[in-house]
Design an enzyme around this catalytic site. Structure first.
Site, PDB file in Angstrom:
ATOM      1  N   TYR A 179     -23.996  -9.909  34.083  1.00  0.00           N
ATOM      2  CA  TYR A 179     -24.786  -9.109  32.989  1.00  0.00           C
ATOM      3  C   TYR A 179     -23.593  -7.028  32.582  1.00  0.00           C
ATOM      4  O   TYR A 179     -22.814  -7.203  31.606  1.00  0.00           O
ATOM      5  CB  TYR A 179     -25.753  -8.688  32.436  1.00  0.00           C
ATOM      6  N   ASP A 230     -30.604 -13.604  14.949  1.00  0.00           N
ATOM      7  CA  ASP A 230     -30.204 -13.166  15.635  1.00  0.00           C
ATOM      8  C   ASP A 230     -30.450 -11.303  14.922  1.00  0.00           C
ATOM      9  O   ASP A 230     -28.866 -11.485  14.256  1.00  0.00           O
ATOM     10  CB  ASP A 230     -29.220 -13.203  16.681  1.00  0.00           C
ATOM     11  N   HIS A 272     -32.457 -13.993  19.336  1.00  0.00           N
ATOM     12  CA  HIS A 272     -31.614 -12.956  20.375  1.00  0.00           C
ATOM     13  C   HIS A 272     -32.130 -13.636  21.604  1.00  0.00           C
ATOM     14  O   HIS A 272     -31.513 -13.917  22.306  1.00  0.00           O
ATOM     15  CB  HIS A 272     -31.503 -11.687  20.834  1.00  0.00           C
TER      16      HIS A 272
END
Length: 686
Positions: A456, A618, A653
């Site tokens: 990430y 999203d 999302h």
């Protein structure tokens, strides 16, 4: 044979940034409501799902995922108004159900079942708040994965909803006043057009809603028409005396703290912390003494006290430690400090003067959540999990330190067959970076094992060990799962985070590439057996790394990624990410963004097999990022590797995604990797 991808029309759009002309030939894909974009989405999905449906591993994977997912999952219980509340999913329910009970021995009652709100599970329960007297539940709902929330109120005794209905809330909880007459919440003005999933979100406002009134009658508590980027989150202190207002600006961890005396009907909002200099998170208060977790003059965090009568002069209570202070709660008049030690949890308990009392004995190396309650509570609960241990919930006595297993998830697998180790590798510039590696016991590194590397590296968010049924199936098949704790995250505090932001963002990609090289150099895998995966900011990570080192990876799975680094701030809440990414309107930051932007660095080359995933609703990272990236990748890609985009409908999302949709997506991803990494079927057993 090369894939036959849908033809994507190119337009002549060109923008100039600080003297640099940048073509944007697929700008038209930014409009998800146009007929042309809808036709393009249908054509792409036809190709992608046509390919995925032919993969022999899809159905066996879906079957195994469904079997493993079918286990009872509980949340940590919490107590409000003399009642206990918790979430439970029976196994394959699309959404977890909210239960309540007057005591732990009483029969639980369903308070709210979001599965009854839609036939396909795409209406999800968001935040909840229980009034102090335990009579009312304020709850938010999200449809099709959108960040937009609508608030409703349920009478807990009758199980019926009141007439209260609030709209256009986003990034907000609900905070009840202690008279139980209403709650504070944040919202935006209603969108002016039907582009609510793309329109930029500015000028958030804090309101108070009184039960039984219309939203149009809500009291405006605070707004700043001179500061369009400021957002507001309220918190009512446990004694009910004060409303504390967090003032946030984008995703920057630095915030302001204002407060209002709720005992004074004419009281003004007072600025306690009026400069964006550090992060402040309220722990609790005792009268005018407020305790905060902060990184003020402490990169890894500390606890301070501020006395409202003395202004913002801090008194240190718990000093900065070697470990990173992740969160703090106050129970039994003791601080419960959740620390990250090399990205896994340790729990320390201190008295109100900051003296250490004891360390909570945890079941192993993993992640902990919970320790919720009020400062006088002597009982609390916490949840423990790791890469190979499903959720275990423990009941903890704050007076004695005794704990007992309260609930344990029973998943149909043997955790003793798997092992996790933590290694440390050296990044390009010499920085020491940790990485978790999980696999079946007995695997001997031979350079041939299919390996999935996840990362990430952003927004001060740490990656700690967590349990995932999807990852378990990958491990069952014989794969290795690796998680790299990259700079930009929150594993080692503010300094670690800032070392992967703005002009230093390339450090994050270097860390990830170095993790891949370490796995190869240490004979865990080889490039032809290595896949990379990440979501959101992690999708950006995957997109940038597959472009910078296409030779290093066999497959890439960028999910809901930020791919257009020159226009990310033009949609919904994207402007808020400038604290991490920088702004394309700044000349120096533009150079850095343009140098790694996945969309703008694709060229004629052979790229790894790629499965891009996004969703039509999203409104966090708008799907145009993935649309434009896929169109460009398909246009320039050389070779036979598939480069596909999977576009989920009625999804966002990721939050609140129905279980059925999650299982289908994971099955498709793993089947894609089986085809890509294990064409001869030697290493992965499906």
């Amino acid at each position: 044979m090369p894939f036959q991808y849908p033809q994507t029309r190119r337009c002549d759009q060109t923008d100039t940034y600080h003297g640099t002309a940048v073509a944007d030939p697929y700008r038209w894909l930014e409009d998800p409501n146009s007929d042309e974009t809808k036709t393009w989405v249908e054509a792409q999905n036809e190709v992608t799902f046509g390919y995925l449906r032919e993969l022999p591993a899809v159905e066996p994977l879906k079957k195994r995922l469904t079997e493993l997912w079918n286990y009872e999952r509980y949340s940590v219980p919490f107590k409000r108004g003399g009642r206990y509340f918790y979430y439970k999913n029976d196994g394959l329910q699309n959404q977890a159900v909210l239960y309540t009970q007057p005591s732990l021995e009483a029969e639980p009652v369903v308070l709210l079942d979001p599965n009854t709100l839609s036939t396909d599970g795409t209406v999800a329960l968001g935040s909840i708040a229980v009034s102090e007297d335990g009579r009312y539940l304020a709850y938010s709902l999200s449809s099709s994965g959108s960040d937009w929330l609508e608030w409703k109120v349920r009478d807990i005794k009758t199980g019926e909803d009141t007439a209260d209905h609030l709209q256009w809330s986003k990034f907000s909880g609900a905070l009840w006043s202690h008279d139980n007459q209403g709650f504070f919440y944040s919202r935006y003005d209603a969108p002016l057009t039907d582009s609510q999933f793309e329109e930029v979100n500015y000028f958030q406002k804090l309101f108070y809603h009184r039960l039984g009134t219309l939203q149009s009658e809500d009291t405006l508590v605070y707004e700043r028409p001179d500061e369009k980027e400021w957002g507001f989150h309220g918190r009512v202190t446990h004694d009910g005396h004060y409303l504390v207002i967090y003032v946030w600006r984008g995703t920057d961890s630095k915030n302001l703290i204002f407060y209002k005396d709720l005992q004074d009907p004419n009281g003004e909002v007072i600025e306690l912390i009026s400069e964006f200099e550090a992060s402040y998170r309220l722990i609790d208060n005792d009268g005018t003494t407020f305790w905060f977790k902060t990184d003020l003059n402490a990169s890894r965090g500390r606890v301070i006290a501020l006395d409202l009568t003395q202004g913002n002069v801090p008194t240190e209570i718990i000093p900065e430690a070697e470990e990173t202070l992740d969160s703090v709660s106050l129970l039994n008049n003791q601080f419960v400090a959740n620390y990250l030690k090399d990205a896994y949890t340790t729990i320390q308990i201190f008295d109100l003067a900051g003296h250490p009392l004891r360390t909570v004995a945890l079941p192993g190396i993993g992640s902990v959540g919970g320790f919720d309650g009020k400062k006088e509570d002597t009982e609390t609960f916490y949840q423990f999990s790791s890469f190979t241990v499903p959720s275990r919930i423990y009941r903890y006595n704050m007076e004695t330190g005794e704990q007992s297993l309260f609930r344990e998830a029973e998943v149909a697998f043997d955790p003793n067959q798997y092992e996790t180790q933590q290694v440390f590798y050296t990044s390009k510039d010499g920085t020491r970076v940790p990485m978790f590696i999980t696999h079946k016991k007995g695997i001997t590194p031979n350079g041939q094992t299919p390996t999935l590397l996840y990362g990430y590296g952003g927004f001060n968010i740490p990656l700690s060990p967590n349990f995932s049924v999807g990852n378990l199936v990958w491990l069952e098949m014989g794969g290795i799962y690796a998680v790299a704790n990259l700079r930009g995250g929150g594993e080692y505090g503010k300094t670690w985070h800032q070392a992967g932001t703005k002009l230093t963002k390339q450090n994050v990609f270097d860390d990830f590439i170095s993790a891949a090289e370490w796995l190869i150099d240490n004979n865990y895998t080889a490039s032809e057996n290595l896949a990379i995966m990440g979501r959101s900011n992690g999708g950006l990570l995957v997109g940038a790394c597959m472009i910078q080192r296409p030779d290093l990876f066999a497959a890439a799975l960028p999910a809901v990624g930020v791919m257009d680094m020159l226009r990310f701030n033009q949609f919904t809440i994207g402007w808020a990410w400038e604290s991490d990414y920088g702004s394309p309107q700044d000349p120096e930051e533009f150079k850095a963004l343009y140098a790694y932007s996945p969309l703008h660095n694709l060229n004629s080359a052979s790229y790894p097999s790629t499965l891009i995933t996004t969703a039509d609703h999203d409104d966090r990272v708008v799907p145009a990022h993935s649309f434009k990236f896929a169109a460009t990748l398909q246009a320039v890609h050389q070779g036979d590797n598939p480069v596909l985009i999977r576009i989920e409908t009625k999804a966002g999302h990721g939050a609140g995604k129905p279980t059925a949709k999650i299982i289908e997506e994971v099955a498709d991803k793993w089947a894609f990797l089986v085809k890509t990494l294990d064409a001869e079927g030697k290493h992965l057993t499906v």
